[in-house]
Design an enzyme around this catalytic site. Structure first.
Site, short mmCIF file in Angstrom:
data_model
loop_
_atom_site.label_atom_id
_atom_site.label_comp_id
_atom_site.label_asym_id
_atom_site.label_seq_id
_atom_site.Cartn_x
_atom_site.Cartn_y
_atom_site.Cartn_z
CG HIS A 1 7.11 1.09 -2.69
ND1 HIS A 1 7.85 1.19 -1.72
CD2 HIS A 1 5.79 0.87 -2.46
CE1 HIS A 1 7.13 1.04 -0.47
NE2 HIS A 1 5.55 0.80 -1.09
CG ASP B 1 2.79 4.38 1.96
OD1 ASP B 1 1.95 4.61 1.54
OD2 ASP B 1 3.40 3.13 2.51
CG HIS C 1 4.30 -0.79 2.76
ND1 HIS C 1 3.16 -0.34 2.49
CD2 HIS C 1 4.42 -1.86 2.86
CE1 HIS C 1 2.22 -1.62 3.00
NE2 HIS C 1 3.18 -2.25 3.24
CG ASP D 1 -0.04 2.37 3.79
OD1 ASP D 1 0.23 3.43 4.14
OD2 ASP D 1 0.54 1.77 2.78
#
Length: 342
Positions: free
Chosen positions: A159, A195, A197, A284
């Protein structure tokens, strides 16, 4: 497969985050690494190796110098005011405001972040530096002829933008590693981010470049963090047009839908014909992850690893997210085992 890790990640402990309007203990916590080490060790997936120091020059190939200076001095500035509790951003600039770095630490925290997910404690900067060294040691191994390596970085990185932290991420370990491969002579690199996200920082860093293909499989930003990047109509720009591919998926996606997106991403990577590839490995996507909404189960990660192995490229796995602590070790080990057996 050599597994690179460092106990220095433990310095980033006791931190908090803002979640659902409350300040709570961070879901990104040291126990994640302990569970991964236990699982990969029990399966004897590969020897553990220590990272080698690489300094900040490779990091500065990706990140702005002012941002790295801020990260290295933030805790000192925070505690200079007599504050002995974790440092958390709480102010941000909005569109139309000027992008000027304030003198105060509170202003600096807002200037260099996009959310309240990056909390700092006394050992955070050391842990961040160790994470970059872990990723770069993985580059060393692949460059010296290893088929694959696993960089067990913590905190995660995908991120983080060139000049902005967020989503638990301070330095973008995968981006630093990709740039290092380029600097060592790779003509084409691919990054596959699996991931839950979207890897907004990785996309942003390479968005105008044709030498690094970035493919993200992630939750639809209409529903999920980081909300403001990760849509399907973001193909790259300028020289990088056609070298960014997003595969957003709706809440509740199981492996059938997720696996179809993986096949599509792998097809893009095969067409790019990279000299080397990186996998931003987040687990995740697991059905019981406390902050995610996909429905993958532990056996699915064996299939993910096996599909990535079919690309037949030197591969560096770089750890990102995964917050179901009791299952994270199994899911990471399954991915690596699936790759090794694929």
């Amino acid at each position: 497969m050599k597994i690179i890790h460092s106990p220095r990640h433990l310095g980033h402990s006791g931190h908090v985050e803002l979640m659902n309007g409350q300040v709570v203990p961070a879901f990104e916590k040291p126990e994640r690494v302990a569970m991964i080490l236990r699982a990969v060790g029990e399966r004897q997936l590969g020897p553990f190796v220590d990272p080698q120091a690489h300094g900040l020059d490779p990091v500065l190939k990706v990140h702005d110098a002012d941002f790295i200076r801020f990260l290295s001095t933030a805790w000192e500035l925070w505690t200079a005011d007599g504050r002995d509790f974790p440092a958390l951003p709480s102010f941000w600039k909005a569109p139309g405001m000027r992008s000027i770095e304030p003198e105060s630490i509170d202003g600096k925290l807002g200037h260099f972040s996009f959310d309240a997910g990056c909390c700092m404690v006394a050992g955070t900067w050391d842990a961040v530096q160790a994470g970059a060294d872990i990723a770069l040691t993985g580059v060393d191994l692949i460059s010296s002829g290893e088929k694959a390596a696993f960089a067990l970085c913590r905190p995660p990185g995908h991120h983080a933008h060139a000049g902005t932290m967020g989503g638990y991420c301070f330095v973008n370990n995968a981006a630093v590693a990709a740039q290092s491969f380029i600097d060592r002579g790779a003509a084409r690199v691919a990054i596959l981010d699996v991931d839950y996200h979207h890897g907004n920082g990785t996309q942003s860093i390479f968005y105008a470049r044709p030498d690094v293909l970035v493919c993200n499989i992630h939750a639809d930003p209409m529903q999920e963090f980081p909300y403001f990047l990760g849509y399907a109509d973001e193909p790259g720009e300028g020289p990088g047009e056609g070298f960014n591919a997003n595969f957003p998926l709706r809440w509740g996606t199981d492996y059938e839908g997720w696996g179809a997106a993986l096949d599509a991403a792998c097809a893009r990577i095969e067409a790019h014909a990279p000299d080397v590839m990186l996998v931003s490995l987040g687990v995740d996507t697991y059905k019981d992850d406390p902050i995610s909404q996909f429905k993958l189960d532990s056996p699915d990660y064996l299939k993910i690893g096996a599909r990535i192995a079919k690309l037949a490229r030197p591969t560096l796995f770089v750890m990102e997210g995964g917050y179901a602590v009791e299952a994270i070790g199994t899911n990471v080990a399954n991915t690596l085992e699936g790759f090794e057996q694929g």
